[in-house]
Design a protein around this motif. Structure first.
Motif, PDB file in Angstrom:
ATOM      1  N   TYR A   1       0.794  -1.226   0.000  1.00 10.52           N
ATOM      2  CA  TYR A   1       0.000   0.000   0.000  1.00 10.52           C
ATOM      3  C   TYR A   1       0.829   1.281   0.000  1.00 10.52           C
ATOM      4  O   TYR A   1       0.377   2.299  -0.520  1.00 10.52           O
ATOM      5  CB  TYR A   1      -0.941   0.032   1.212  1.00 10.52           C
ATOM      6  CG  TYR A   1      -2.042  -0.990   1.178  1.00 10.52           C
ATOM      7  CD1 TYR A   1      -3.085  -0.900   0.273  1.00 10.52           C
ATOM      8  CD2 TYR A   1      -2.029  -2.066   2.053  1.00 10.52           C
ATOM      9  CE1 TYR A   1      -4.099  -1.849   0.240  1.00 10.52           C
ATOM     10  CE2 TYR A   1      -3.035  -3.024   2.034  1.00 10.52           C
ATOM     11  CZ  TYR A   1      -4.065  -2.912   1.121  1.00 10.52           C
ATOM     12  OH  TYR A   1      -5.055  -3.855   1.093  1.00 10.52           O
ATOM     13  N   SER A   2       2.013   1.245   0.627  1.00  8.66           N
ATOM     14  CA  SER A   2       2.749   2.499   0.784  1.00  8.66           C
ATOM     15  C   SER A   2       4.176   2.223   1.226  1.00  8.66           C
ATOM     16  O   SER A   2       4.455   1.213   1.880  1.00  8.66           O
ATOM     17  CB  SER A   2       2.055   3.382   1.833  1.00  8.66           C
ATOM     18  OG  SER A   2       2.809   4.538   2.110  1.00  8.66           O
TER      19      SER A   2
ATOM     20  N   ILE B   1       4.870  -0.010   5.761  1.00  8.13           N
ATOM     21  CA  ILE B   1       6.126  -0.758   5.689  1.00  8.13           C
ATOM     22  C   ILE B   1       6.479  -1.371   7.036  1.00  8.13           C
ATOM     23  O   ILE B   1       7.120  -2.420   7.108  1.00  8.13           O
ATOM     24  CB  ILE B   1       7.267   0.145   5.171  1.00  8.13           C
ATOM     25  CG1 ILE B   1       7.063   0.423   3.676  1.00  8.13           C
ATOM     26  CG2 ILE B   1       8.634  -0.503   5.370  1.00  8.13           C
ATOM     27  CD1 ILE B   1       7.120  -0.810   2.793  1.00  8.13           C
ATOM     28  N   GLY B   2       6.038  -0.763   8.105  1.00 17.64           N
ATOM     29  CA  GLY B   2       6.274  -1.341   9.423  1.00 17.64           C
ATOM     30  C   GLY B   2       5.600  -2.681   9.625  1.00 17.64           C
ATOM     31  O   GLY B   2       5.931  -3.417  10.555  1.00 17.64           O
ATOM     32  N   THR B   3       4.656  -3.027   8.754  1.00 12.79           N
ATOM     33  CA  THR B   3       3.979  -4.323   8.844  1.00 12.79           C
ATOM     34  C   THR B   3       4.677  -5.397   8.003  1.00 12.79           C
ATOM     35  O   THR B   3       4.250  -6.549   8.014  1.00 12.79           O
ATOM     36  CB  THR B   3       2.511  -4.216   8.379  1.00 12.79           C
ATOM     37  OG1 THR B   3       2.472  -3.973   6.966  1.00 12.79           O
ATOM     38  CG2 THR B   3       1.787  -3.094   9.102  1.00 12.79           C
ATOM     39  N   THR B   4       5.737  -5.016   7.275  1.00 14.94           N
ATOM     40  CA  THR B   4       6.458  -5.960   6.420  1.00 14.94           C
ATOM     41  C   THR B   4       7.748  -6.418   7.101  1.00 14.94           C
ATOM     42  O   THR B   4       8.096  -5.954   8.186  1.00 14.94           O
ATOM     43  CB  THR B   4       6.809  -5.315   5.071  1.00 14.94           C
ATOM     44  OG1 THR B   4       7.889  -4.374   5.252  1.00 14.94           O
ATOM     45  CG2 THR B   4       5.600  -4.605   4.469  1.00 14.94           C
TER      46      THR B   4
ATOM     47  N   ILE C   1      11.406   1.711  12.072  1.00 12.34           N
ATOM     48  CA  ILE C   1      10.014   2.132  12.187  1.00 12.34           C
ATOM     49  C   ILE C   1       9.519   1.875  13.605  1.00 12.34           C
ATOM     50  O   ILE C   1       9.610   0.747  14.114  1.00 12.34           O
ATOM     51  CB  ILE C   1       9.138   1.389  11.166  1.00 12.34           C
ATOM     52  CG1 ILE C   1       9.603   1.736   9.741  1.00 12.34           C
ATOM     53  CG2 ILE C   1       7.669   1.748  11.353  1.00 12.34           C
ATOM     54  CD1 ILE C   1       8.914   0.963   8.663  1.00 12.34           C
ATOM     55  N   PRO C   2       9.003   2.897  14.277  1.00 18.12           N
ATOM     56  CA  PRO C   2       8.530   2.720  15.658  1.00 18.12           C
ATOM     57  C   PRO C   2       7.409   1.693  15.748  1.00 18.12           C
ATOM     58  O   PRO C   2       6.487   1.700  14.928  1.00 18.12           O
ATOM     59  CB  PRO C   2       8.024   4.123  16.044  1.00 18.12           C
ATOM     60  CG  PRO C   2       8.667   5.056  15.082  1.00 18.12           C
ATOM     61  CD  PRO C   2       8.844   4.284  13.821  1.00 18.12           C
TER      62      PRO C   2
ATOM     63  N   ARG D   1      -4.382  -2.889  11.837  1.00 20.99           N
ATOM     64  CA  ARG D   1      -5.015  -4.202  11.998  1.00 20.99           C
ATOM     65  C   ARG D   1      -5.282  -4.778  10.606  1.00 20.99           C
ATOM     66  O   ARG D   1      -5.554  -4.056   9.671  1.00 20.99           O
ATOM     67  CB  ARG D   1      -6.345  -4.082  12.760  1.00 20.99           C
ATOM     68  CG  ARG D   1      -6.210  -3.491  14.162  1.00 20.99           C
ATOM     69  CD  ARG D   1      -5.478  -4.443  15.099  1.00 20.99           C
ATOM     70  NE  ARG D   1      -5.465  -3.937  16.467  1.00 20.99           N
ATOM     71  CZ  ARG D   1      -4.538  -3.106  16.950  1.00 20.99           C
ATOM     72  NH1 ARG D   1      -3.552  -2.686  16.164  1.00 20.99           N
ATOM     73  NH2 ARG D   1      -4.595  -2.716  18.203  1.00 20.99           N
ATOM     74  N   ARG D   2      -5.228  -6.107  10.501  1.00 21.70           N
ATOM     75  CA  ARG D   2      -5.426  -6.751   9.200  1.00 21.70           C
ATOM     76  C   ARG D   2      -6.718  -7.560   9.168  1.00 21.70           C
ATOM     77  O   ARG D   2      -7.122  -8.153  10.168  1.00 21.70           O
ATOM     78  CB  ARG D   2      -4.251  -7.688   8.876  1.00 21.70           C
ATOM     79  CG  ARG D   2      -2.980  -6.963   8.456  1.00 21.70           C
ATOM     80  CD  ARG D   2      -1.939  -7.965   7.979  1.00 21.70           C
ATOM     81  NE  ARG D   2      -0.700  -7.328   7.568  1.00 21.70           N
ATOM     82  CZ  ARG D   2      -0.445  -6.900   6.338  1.00 21.70           C
ATOM     83  NH1 ARG D   2      -1.368  -7.035   5.392  1.00 21.70           N
ATOM     84  NH2 ARG D   2       0.703  -6.350   6.033  1.00 21.70           N
TER      85      ARG D   2
END
Length: 453
Positions: free
Chosen positions: A148-149, A155-158, A164-165, A173-174
């Motif tokens: 998405y971005s 990116i913090g979810t990858t 990334i804090p 949430r997913r």
């Protein structure tokens, strides 16, 4: 047919010295191609590209799906040439900005206002900010889709979450695509806390089940949550008006980019007036800093966008992509079936957005076998991490690709019979673009791109 990559490899080595990763986009990196076979490109025309060694290829992927009309497409180039003489960037808006906005909103009937930018990530992050401001909430529900971005919130979810804090990641949430219950559960667990639901209405491999998008729309309405559609890929590839037009569900905000400018850098955030005006001058609410970029209204890309809109209005590039993609998928899949390996290699997805699967002798997805297929395609003049097509691909281009794939599949058969790519694959397998460590394609400092560490 073996290609000479000496000049490309020399330039790639210099790129590694000066540009982290050797490319400005991770998906364009040399680690996404067979060792020593990552061509550095010099030019393109239509669906053909040429590298610095003089090799030519039928290209797929087409600028990470940003080119649907073909490279150096003359009507777009001519519009750009005309606009260049007028200057590019000024201290006040131009009439071109108004005309481009009118063109865009003429296509996207569910949106009242639009702001232009340069990158898709600019638009999606602006949508998140706007949704949070409008709702006074912080949590964002995102669908389990690939990207998405480039900004921290996603990116913090990858796997590439260094720097990334965790507090930022903690606001995401997913939920699962085509699983309305998984989204309903999020709303139940976080009642009154979800600012936005973000998803692609469809992907190359997944169409919405009956009632899914309508259900998402209804849940957002019930909970006062902003619905955001990511139209980066679907816009101008599913329809000039996006997936929202195809499936008849209107989001509150939508984010656009890629094929908008046929390769020229332009993106857009569009949406309902009551949301978009929070970044304007007609609101009494605290103002949202909404896409205020130096190069957002740069005139060349707006001229390119208007030319693209004109082409889509007068011709049928999507229909052309659908027909050519169907022929390509059928040809390659028939070749695989004739060799008895249809369970190992197959071309799948929407005809305008095809990918290919590559499985090993045990039927498991395999980077090594994928790399072997890429290697053999490159040797036969086909460049592509996918079979994402454009309207510029001719019947001859498609036939060349089918023939190249058939020969590549013969080599693939040998690897399946041996149970390994050893002796057939030169170098290391490709690796996922978004991974935590450079290994297994880490480079030793000062050594060639084929050096293993």
């Amino acid at each position: 047919m073996n290609h000479d990559f000496r000049r490309s490899n020399e330039l790639q080595e210099r790129l590694h010295d000066l540009v982290p990763g050797g490319a400005h986009t991770y998906a364009r990196g040399a680690d996404q191609y067979p060792d020593g076979m990552a061509p550095v490109l010099a030019r393109g025309k239509g669906a053909t590209v040429w590298d610095v060694d003089g090799n030519s290829y039928v290209e797929y992927g087409m600028g990470l799906r940003s080119v649907t009309l073909g490279h150096a497409y003359e009507p777009v180039i001519e519009a750009v040439r005309e606009e260049l003489a007028n200057g590019l960037s000024f201290s006040r808006p131009t009439e071109l900005e108004l005309k481009a906005a009118e063109d865009f909103l003429g296509l996207v009937s569910g949106a009242d206002m639009v702001k232009f930018a340069k990158n898709g990530s600019d638009a999606t992050t602006a949508a998140i900010r706007l949704a949070r401001a409008a709702t006074g909430r912080e949590l964002i529900a995102i669908c389990d889709q690939p990207f998405y971005s480039v900004d921290d919130w996603f990116i913090g979810t990858t796997a590439m979450d260094a720097g990334i804090p965790q507090s930022t990641v903690g606001q995401i949430r997913r939920f699962r695509y085509n699983d309305l219950e998984s989204l309903r559960t999020l709303f139940s667990e976080h009642s009154g806390q979800i600012a936005a639901v973000v998803l692609e209405a469809a992907t190359a491999l997944a169409e919405p089940r009956e009632g899914f998008l309508e259900g998402v729309r209804k849940l957002c309405d019930e909970h006062g949550t902003v619905l955001v559609f990511d139209e980066m890929i679907t816009g101008f590839r599913w329809s000039a008006s996006g997936a929202q037009k195809c499936y008849g569900v209107t989001p509150d905000l939508s984010c656009w980019g890629k094929a908008m400018g046929n390769g020229f850098p332009i993106s857009a955030l569009a949406g309902k007036r009551e949301l978009m005006e929070l970044g304007g001058l007609r609101t009494g609410e605290p103002r949202v800093f909404l896409l205020s970029t130096t190069h957002g209204p740069e005139s060349v890309s707006l001229a390119a966008f208007r030319a693209v809109v004109k082409v889509y209005a007068g011709e049928d590039p999507i229909g052309t992509m659908e027909r050519s993609g169907t022929a390509l998928a059928s040809g390659v899949n028939e070749a695989a079936a004739e060799l008895g390996i249809a369970d190992h290699v197959s071309v799948i997805g929407r005809p305008s957005c095809l990918i290919f699967t590559t499985k090993d002798h045990e039927g498991h997805p395999s980077q090594a076998f994928r790399t072997l297929f890429l290697q053999e395609l490159l040797r036969r003049g086909v460049l592509g991490q996918s079979f994402v097509i454009s309207a510029a691909h001719t019947a001859a281009d498609v036939q060349h690709t089918v023939d190249a794939a058939a020969e590549a599949l013969s080599v693939y058969c040998k690897a399946l019979e041996a149970g390994s790519v050893t002796g057939l694959l030169a170098g290391r397998p490709v690796a996922p673009a978004l991974r935590r460590y450079a290994a297994p394609r880490r480079l030793a400092r000062g050594h060639s791109s084929q050096q293993q560490t």
